[in-house]
Design a protein around this motif. Structure first.
Motif, PDB file in Angstrom:
ATOM      1  N   LYS A  74       1.020  -1.079  -0.003  1.00 24.17           N
ATOM      2  CA  LYS A  74      -0.205   0.106  -0.187  1.00 24.17           C
ATOM      3  C   LYS A  74       1.017   1.114   0.166  1.00 24.17           C
ATOM      4  O   LYS A  74       1.815   1.502   0.722  1.00 24.17           O
ATOM      5  N   MET A  75       0.476   2.252  -0.852  1.00 23.08           N
ATOM      6  CA  MET A  75       1.027   3.635  -0.966  1.00 23.08           C
ATOM      7  C   MET A  75      -0.016   4.463  -0.917  1.00 23.08           C
ATOM      8  O   MET A  75      -0.838   4.529  -1.919  1.00 23.08           O
ATOM      9  N   ASP A  76       0.053   5.432   0.053  1.00 24.25           N
ATOM     10  CA  ASP A  76      -0.899   6.716  -0.039  1.00 24.25           C
ATOM     11  C   ASP A  76      -2.460   5.988  -0.148  1.00 24.25           C
ATOM     12  O   ASP A  76      -3.466   6.504  -0.632  1.00 24.25           O
ATOM     13  N   GLY A  77      -2.581   4.694   0.604  1.00 22.78           N
ATOM     14  CA  GLY A  77      -3.880   4.126   0.766  1.00 22.78           C
ATOM     15  C   GLY A  77      -4.275   3.371  -0.585  1.00 22.78           C
ATOM     16  O   GLY A  77      -5.495   2.678  -0.636  1.00 22.78           O
ATOM     17  N   GLU A  78      -3.544   3.223  -1.539  1.00 20.10           N
ATOM     18  CA  GLU A  78      -3.695   2.419  -2.696  1.00 20.10           C
ATOM     19  C   GLU A  78      -2.857   1.160  -2.884  1.00 20.10           C
ATOM     20  O   GLU A  78      -1.705   1.353  -2.449  1.00 20.10           O
ATOM     21  N   LYS A  79      -3.360   0.076  -3.448  1.00 17.89           N
ATOM     22  CA  LYS A  79      -2.596  -1.045  -3.706  1.00 17.89           C
ATOM     23  C   LYS A  79      -1.604  -0.898  -4.894  1.00 17.89           C
ATOM     24  O   LYS A  79      -1.961  -0.431  -5.739  1.00 17.89           O
ATOM     25  N   ASN A  80      -0.350  -1.089  -4.768  1.00 18.30           N
ATOM     26  CA  ASN A  80       0.583  -1.287  -5.796  1.00 18.30           C
ATOM     27  C   ASN A  80       1.209  -2.713  -5.899  1.00 18.30           C
ATOM     28  O   ASN A  80       1.546  -3.365  -5.092  1.00 18.30           O
ATOM     29  N   ARG A  81       1.360  -3.058  -7.429  1.00 16.34           N
ATOM     30  CA  ARG A  81       1.917  -4.406  -7.549  1.00 16.34           C
ATOM     31  C   ARG A  81       3.379  -4.302  -7.186  1.00 16.34           C
ATOM     32  O   ARG A  81       3.924  -3.281  -7.928  1.00 16.34           O
ATOM     33  N   MET A  82       4.070  -5.241  -6.815  1.00 21.83           N
ATOM     34  CA  MET A  82       5.431  -5.451  -6.845  1.00 21.83           C
ATOM     35  C   MET A  82       6.155  -5.536  -8.217  1.00 21.83           C
ATOM     36  O   MET A  82       5.718  -6.276  -8.938  1.00 21.83           O
ATOM     37  N   SER A  83       6.945  -4.605  -8.609  1.00 17.77           N
ATOM     38  CA  SER A  83       7.624  -4.786  -9.853  1.00 17.77           C
ATOM     39  C   SER A  83       9.061  -5.299  -9.703  1.00 17.77           C
ATOM     40  O   SER A  83       9.695  -5.351  -8.420  1.00 17.77           O
TER      41      SER A  83
END
Length: 362
Positions: A74-83
């Motif tokens: 999570k970043m800034d409340g949003e989900k990010n996929r791991m690159s």
């Protein structure tokens, strides 16, 4: 026997790390060599590496899968996929968390990070080379990778150990276990290089099998660039007739899969009996729709890829897919290196492949 072994599996490779630990434990005294670690994230997306146990004076092996895009943060409340970039940064964080206390730090990175950006043709970065120099600067003693896109990357750090391991033996064992009707001679079997870069892999297998080699070369449109490269116009075949033969396409990775399917289709048009695909890394970055369609059309019979990187659940359910398990091989590499042994028999599998073929024929 050295008992200072420590295995650190990042979250990206945790399941395989557990299997490797279990295998080595059975070979030794039944102990646990797996050291827990984590890389928690702050709300800003920044992170830190934490190692859960002492690593002082240990021979540490850090396992990372830079291709595991199933993980999120999570970043800034949003989900990010791991690159791959995220996984590589986490690797450096865990190395830093060891704080110079380990006797040796070794990295097992099956898919070599940024290995597709291995050469410079214009004003562009050399990401793989930079990565290798960074790991050298951080004190990494050795790096183990599999079927590197360009094995010459080892020249970047000539004073550090760089082991580029071939999974050819495991492919052969899986292939000959799955199919009992393969006729191993020049009249019934041929190995195919789908492009110039795959020639060395295909030449090796064709040589140990004692059969012929065919090769495709990519005709590109050098007048334009699409998605960072010159688009492929056609695949042209060079080799003897494949009429009525089983053919095996050998490559290091399947990304979108367009080129592989095109090659398979051309081989079927040329009269190939069955088309098998060996690919060390199955990325399947554009999904499976085109593979499903190609399979229904009879363009190929089976795809073999390893479990060295994350395998999508959808892939594992495909009837045309066969997974080549590499955990025992990784365990053997770590066990051998920890005992300060030679990897020659593991990295040069020609003799064992010939033994496997001889048993299959009889």
């Amino acid at each position: 026997m050295n008992e200072n072994l420590g295995i650190i599996a990042l979250e990206s490779a945790l399941e395989n790390g557990k299997r490797v630990n279990e295998i080595i434990s059975k070979w030794r005294d039944g102990g646990n060599y797996l050291i827990p670690c984590e890389c928690p994230r702050f709300s800003s997306g920044e992170a830190k590496g934490i190692v859960g146990e002492s690593v002082r004076d240990k021979d540490i092996y850090i396992i990372v899968d830079v291709c595991n895009n199933s993980l999120t943060y999570k970043m800034d409340g949003e989900k990010n996929r791991m690159s791959p970039d995220d996984h590589y940064q986490d690797l450096k964080r865990v190395i830093a968390a060891c704080s110079g206390k380990a006797e040796r730090i070794n990295v097992v990175m099956p898919f070599l990070y940024e290995s597709r950006q291995h050469r410079r043709t214009m004003r562009e970065s050399l990401d793989c080379a930079v990565m290798l120099r960074e790991l050298e600067y951080m004190g990494v003693h050795s790096l183990v990778t599999f079927d590197a896109h360009d094995p010459r990357m080892s020249n970047v750090t000539p004073l550090r150990s760089f082991d580029n391991v071939s999974p050819a033996l495991q492919f052969v064992q899986s292939f000959l276990t799955e199919y009992e009707d393969i006729q191993i001679d020049k009249d019934h079997l041929m190995f195919i290089a789908p492009d110039e870069g795959a020639t060395e892999r295909s030449v090796f297998l064709a040589s140990v099998f004692g059969v012929n080699l065919g090769m495709f070369y990519k005709r590109r449109d050098y007048s334009r660039i699409v998605d960072g490269s010159n688009p492929i116009v056609a695949h042209d075949f060079s080799g003897a007739s494949v009429e009525g033969m089983d053919v095996v396409i050998v490559d290091d990775m399947i990304a979108s899969g367009g080129s592989m399917i095109d090659v398979a289709g051309q081989l079927k048009k040329l009269g190939a009996k069955r088309v098998f695909i060996f690919s060390t890394f199955g990325l399947f970055s554009s999904g499976f729709e085109k593979f499903d369609k190609a399979y229904e059309q009879g363009l190929f019979t089976r795809i073999f890829t390893t479990n060295l990187i994350h395998q999508k659940e959808e892939l594992l359910s495909k009837e045309y897919y066969c997974s080549v398990n590499m955990n025992r091989y990784i365990a053997a590499i770590i066990d051998t290196l920890n005992k300060r042994g030679s990897l020659t028999q593991l990295t040069k599998p020609a003799d064992r492949i010939r033994e496997t073929i001889a048993k299959y024929k009889h």
